[in-house]
Design a protein around this motif. Structure first.
Motif, PDB file in Angstrom:
ATOM      1  N   HIS A 300       0.791  -1.233   0.000  1.00  0.00           N
ATOM      2  CA  HIS A 300       0.000   0.000   0.000  1.00  0.00           C
ATOM      3  C   HIS A 300       0.828   1.289   0.000  1.00  0.00           C
ATOM      4  CE1 HIS A 300      -3.550  -2.426   0.507  1.00  0.00           C
ATOM      5  NE2 HIS A 300      -3.079  -2.957   1.620  1.00  0.00           N
ATOM      6  N   PHE A 301       2.143   1.180   0.061  1.00  0.00           N
ATOM      7  CA  PHE A 301       2.935   2.415   0.063  1.00  0.00           C
ATOM      8  C   PHE A 301       4.392   2.132  -0.308  1.00  0.00           C
ATOM      9  CE2 PHE A 301       3.373   0.691   4.314  1.00  0.00           C
ATOM     10  CZ  PHE A 301       4.692   0.935   4.657  1.00  0.00           C
ATOM     11  N   HIS A 302       5.073   3.200  -0.729  1.00  0.00           N
ATOM     12  CA  HIS A 302       6.522   3.162  -0.947  1.00  0.00           C
ATOM     13  C   HIS A 302       7.208   3.637   0.331  1.00  0.00           C
ATOM     14  CE1 HIS A 302       5.721   2.644  -5.213  1.00  0.00           C
ATOM     15  NE2 HIS A 302       5.005   3.755  -5.226  1.00  0.00           N
ATOM     16  N   LEU A 303       8.348   3.049   0.641  1.00  0.00           N
ATOM     17  CA  LEU A 303       9.111   3.427   1.827  1.00  0.00           C
ATOM     18  C   LEU A 303      10.504   3.886   1.419  1.00  0.00           C
ATOM     19  CD1 LEU A 303       9.423   3.563   4.939  1.00  0.00           C
ATOM     20  CD2 LEU A 303      10.229   1.185   4.843  1.00  0.00           C
ATOM     21  N   ARG A 304      10.926   5.007   1.999  1.00  0.00           N
ATOM     22  CA  ARG A 304      12.285   5.516   1.796  1.00  0.00           C
ATOM     23  C   ARG A 304      12.928   5.677   3.170  1.00  0.00           C
ATOM     24  NH1 ARG A 304      11.094  10.818  -1.485  1.00  0.00           N
ATOM     25  NH2 ARG A 304      13.189  11.270  -0.710  1.00  0.00           N
ATOM     26  N   LEU A 305      13.978   4.918   3.418  1.00  0.00           N
ATOM     27  CA  LEU A 305      14.652   4.931   4.716  1.00  0.00           C
ATOM     28  C   LEU A 305      15.992   5.645   4.622  1.00  0.00           C
ATOM     29  CD1 LEU A 305      14.198   1.303   6.143  1.00  0.00           C
ATOM     30  CD2 LEU A 305      13.029   3.387   6.888  1.00  0.00           C
ATOM     31  N   THR A 306      16.174   6.648   5.449  1.00  0.00           N
ATOM     32  CA  THR A 306      17.500   7.217   5.653  1.00  0.00           C
ATOM     33  C   THR A 306      18.292   6.241   6.521  1.00  0.00           C
ATOM     34  OG1 THR A 306      16.705   9.491   5.518  1.00  0.00           O
ATOM     35  CG2 THR A 306      18.801   9.138   6.655  1.00  0.00           C
ATOM     36  N   VAL A 307      19.466   5.863   6.070  1.00  0.00           N
ATOM     37  CA  VAL A 307      20.281   4.891   6.799  1.00  0.00           C
ATOM     38  C   VAL A 307      21.374   5.633   7.556  1.00  0.00           C
ATOM     39  CG1 VAL A 307      21.754   2.854   6.613  1.00  0.00           C
ATOM     40  CG2 VAL A 307      19.801   3.134   5.072  1.00  0.00           C
ATOM     41  N   LYS A 308      21.388   5.457   8.874  1.00  0.00           N
ATOM     42  CA  LYS A 308      22.415   6.077   9.711  1.00  0.00           C
ATOM     43  C   LYS A 308      23.227   4.981  10.389  1.00  0.00           C
ATOM     44  CE  LYS A 308      20.153  10.506  10.494  1.00  0.00           C
ATOM     45  NZ  LYS A 308      19.889  11.589  11.469  1.00  0.00           N
ATOM     46  N   THR A 309      24.547   5.167  10.402  1.00  0.00           N
ATOM     47  CA  THR A 309      25.442   4.153  10.959  1.00  0.00           C
ATOM     48  C   THR A 309      26.277   4.742  12.081  1.00  0.00           C
ATOM     49  OG1 THR A 309      27.215   4.660   9.375  1.00  0.00           O
ATOM     50  CG2 THR A 309      25.568   3.002   8.719  1.00  0.00           C
ATOM     51  N   ALA A 310      26.734   3.848  12.953  1.00  0.00           N
ATOM     52  CA  ALA A 310      27.593   4.273  14.055  1.00  0.00           C
ATOM     53  C   ALA A 310      28.380   3.075  14.566  1.00  0.00           C
ATOM     54  CB  ALA A 310      26.770   4.884  15.183  1.00  0.00           C
ATOM     55  N   LEU A 311      29.510   3.371  15.201  1.00  0.00           N
ATOM     56  CA  LEU A 311      30.339   2.372  15.864  1.00  0.00           C
ATOM     57  C   LEU A 311      30.426   2.756  17.332  1.00  0.00           C
ATOM     58  CD1 LEU A 311      32.203  -0.139  15.319  1.00  0.00           C
ATOM     59  CD2 LEU A 311      34.108   1.486  15.197  1.00  0.00           C
ATOM     60  N   VAL A 312      30.162   1.795  18.227  1.00  0.00           N
ATOM     61  CA  VAL A 312      30.129   2.114  19.653  1.00  0.00           C
ATOM     62  C   VAL A 312      31.069   1.196  20.424  1.00  0.00           C
ATOM     63  CG1 VAL A 312      27.761   2.983  19.544  1.00  0.00           C
ATOM     64  CG2 VAL A 312      28.171   0.577  20.089  1.00  0.00           C
ATOM     65  N   PRO A 313      31.524   1.623  21.611  1.00  0.00           N
ATOM     66  CA  PRO A 313      32.408   0.796  22.430  1.00  0.00           C
ATOM     67  C   PRO A 313      31.647  -0.335  23.116  1.00  0.00           C
ATOM     68  CG  PRO A 313      31.913   2.859  23.555  1.00  0.00           C
ATOM     69  CD  PRO A 313      31.323   2.980  22.185  1.00  0.00           C
ATOM     70  N   MET A 314      32.394  -1.254  23.718  1.00  0.00           N
ATOM     71  CA  MET A 314      31.808  -2.434  24.334  1.00  0.00           C
ATOM     72  C   MET A 314      30.907  -2.092  25.514  1.00  0.00           C
ATOM     73  SD  MET A 314      32.806  -5.274  22.821  1.00  0.00           S
ATOM     74  CE  MET A 314      32.590  -6.491  24.123  1.00  0.00           C
ATOM     75  N   ASP A 315      31.234  -1.035  26.256  1.00  0.00           N
ATOM     76  CA  ASP A 315      30.536  -0.779  27.515  1.00  0.00           C
ATOM     77  C   ASP A 315      29.346   0.162  27.375  1.00  0.00           C
ATOM     78  OD1 ASP A 315      31.937   1.479  26.896  1.00  0.00           O
ATOM     79  OD2 ASP A 315      32.930   1.690  28.852  1.00  0.00           O
ATOM     80  N   ARG A 316      28.893   0.408  26.163  1.00  0.00           N
ATOM     81  CA  ARG A 316      27.771   1.337  25.987  1.00  0.00           C
ATOM     82  C   ARG A 316      26.473   0.554  25.789  1.00  0.00           C
ATOM     83  NH1 ARG A 316      28.741   6.327  22.177  1.00  0.00           N
ATOM     84  NH2 ARG A 316      30.418   6.446  23.740  1.00  0.00           N
ATOM     85  N   PRO A 317      25.533   0.637  26.751  1.00  0.00           N
ATOM     86  CA  PRO A 317      24.291  -0.132  26.638  1.00  0.00           C
ATOM     87  C   PRO A 317      23.277   0.571  25.726  1.00  0.00           C
ATOM     88  CG  PRO A 317      24.293   1.075  28.689  1.00  0.00           C
ATOM     89  CD  PRO A 317      25.636   1.338  28.048  1.00  0.00           C
ATOM     90  N   PRO A 318      22.495  -0.180  24.990  1.00  0.00           N
ATOM     91  CA  PRO A 318      21.467   0.432  24.145  1.00  0.00           C
ATOM     92  C   PRO A 318      20.218   0.790  24.950  1.00  0.00           C
ATOM     93  CG  PRO A 318      21.426  -1.934  23.871  1.00  0.00           C
ATOM     94  CD  PRO A 318      22.582  -1.632  24.803  1.00  0.00           C
ATOM     95  N   GLU A 319      19.492   1.774  24.459  1.00  0.00           N
ATOM     96  CA  GLU A 319      18.219   2.124  25.086  1.00  0.00           C
ATOM     97  C   GLU A 319      17.116   1.167  24.653  1.00  0.00           C
ATOM     98  OE1 GLU A 319      17.292   6.230  24.483  1.00  0.00           O
ATOM     99  OE2 GLU A 319      19.304   6.900  25.070  1.00  0.00           O
ATOM    100  N   ARG A 320      17.281   0.570  23.507  1.00  0.00           N
ATOM    101  CA  ARG A 320      16.346  -0.473  23.084  1.00  0.00           C
ATOM    102  C   ARG A 320      17.076  -1.413  22.122  1.00  0.00           C
ATOM    103  NH1 ARG A 320      14.583   3.737  19.367  1.00  0.00           N
ATOM    104  NH2 ARG A 320      14.130   2.845  17.306  1.00  0.00           N
TER     105      ARG A 320
END
Length: 348
Positions: A300-320
């Protein structure tokens, strides 16, 4: 009124030209007394909904190798089945596949009900699938109407009512031709006719067993049928996909809610999809936006996703979401749109 002569002509053609498909018991085998496995018939019909035969074949073979019976599938982990389904699309089918398998295993002793009423009581089984399983697996003279059959009926009767309004009319026409004898072979024959002879473009009318009875062939209107109502223009939605990797190679993934598009699938954390998506990074990081969008078209629709990348250290916890170790990550387990984002990130 039934037309046994016309059905016989088609069955004679099918006996000589039936497609060799991994889920099919061909006419010679059926004549020798080999019966189709209802599980394989059901599984193939669910997979084939809105999907092509070439796309389905490797998935069907992988599923039946890994889960050879409906009880095996019922006992599978949800995540394993969703991962095995990844790339086939229309993911609600995979969720209903598991629900149905578990009902058959728990409430029917691992045996599919034979009648239309019993089949229709199963999760994710609608009139088409119930008719297909009833006819093909149990030789019940049920009417089976997919896109191929609609096209054949529209041309055979020169029916110019546009789809989808024509569906009830074409179903009545198909029902009038469904024979009492060999209904399972007949159901597959008329689908084969639409797939191989009465094709959407350039139908091979010279090879058609129904040519002499075809009103569209007589009028020269084959290419015009079936008529279709004008399609509505699909809107475009925007979103953001966050692809973050830990320094040890682990990727941050989250499982989408069971309901909605890509329900229950693993994917990249992201924003809501809409006209103006808001930033929703899953972890504190220095984000880099790629110059190229991941684009995908849903029903039912077209999707366009902006892709963002990052590199993080071992001790950084995600929020989700949760990090998946590099050795446990397989991009083939992701739905197609998420794989597109991954491919862009890897190449960018």
């Amino acid at each position: 009124m039934r037309d046994p002569a016309r059905a016989a002509d088609l069955l004679d053609w099918y006996d000589r030209h039936a497609r060799d498909l991994p889920w099919r018991v061909g006419p010679r085998a059926r004549a020798a007394g080999i019966r189709p496995d209802p599980y394989r018939v059901w599984l193939s019909e669910i997979m084939l909904q809105q999907t092509t035969v070439p796309a389905v074949k490797p998935y069907f073979e992988a599923f039946t190798t890994r889960w050879p019976t409906v009880s095996d599938l019922a006992a599978a982990e949800d995540a394993d089945v969703m991962a095995a389904w990844a790339g086939l699309g229309y993911y609600a089918r995979a969720r209903n596949l598991l629900k149905c398998a578990r009902v058959v295993a728990a409430e029917h002793g691992g045996v599919f009900p034979q009648g239309l009423e019993g089949l229709l009581s199963l999760p994710g089984v609608g009139p088409y699938t119930a008719g297909a399983v009833a006819a093909i697996a149990f030789d019940i003279p049920a009417t089976v109407v997919d896109g191929n059959v609609e096209r054949v009926m529209a041309r055979l009767h020169a029916e110019h009512t546009p789809l989808p309004q024509a569906k009830p009319i074409l179903t009545e026409m198909a029902a009038a031709l469904t024979p009492q004898e060999r209904p399972g072979c007949y159901a597959q024959a008329v689908m084969d006719l639409g797939a191989t002879i009465c094709s959407p473009r350039n139908p091979a009318c010279g090879l058609c067993p129904w040519r002499s009875a075809c009103a569209a062939w007589e009028a020269g209107t084959m290419a015009e049928l079936p008529k279709k109502a004008p399609k509505k223009r699909k809107p475009t939605r925007l979103g953001i996909a966050y692809l973050v990797r830990r320094v040890d190679g682990a990727w941050l993934l989250e499982r989408r809610p069971d309901k909605g598009l890509l329900g229950g699938m693993l994917g990249w954390p992201g924003s809501e999809w809409g006209e103006a998506p808001e930033e929703a990074p899953p972890i504190a990081a220095e984000w880099k936006a790629l110059n190229t969008e991941a684009r995908h078209t849903f029903t039912h629709f077209h999707l366009r996703l902006t892709v963002k990348t990052a590199l993080v250290p071992m001790d950084r916890p995600p929020e989700r979401g949760e990090f998946v170790e590099a050795e446990d990550f397989d991009p083939k387990d992701l739905p197609t749109v998420m794989r597109k984002a991954y491919d862009l990130a890897r190449s960018g």
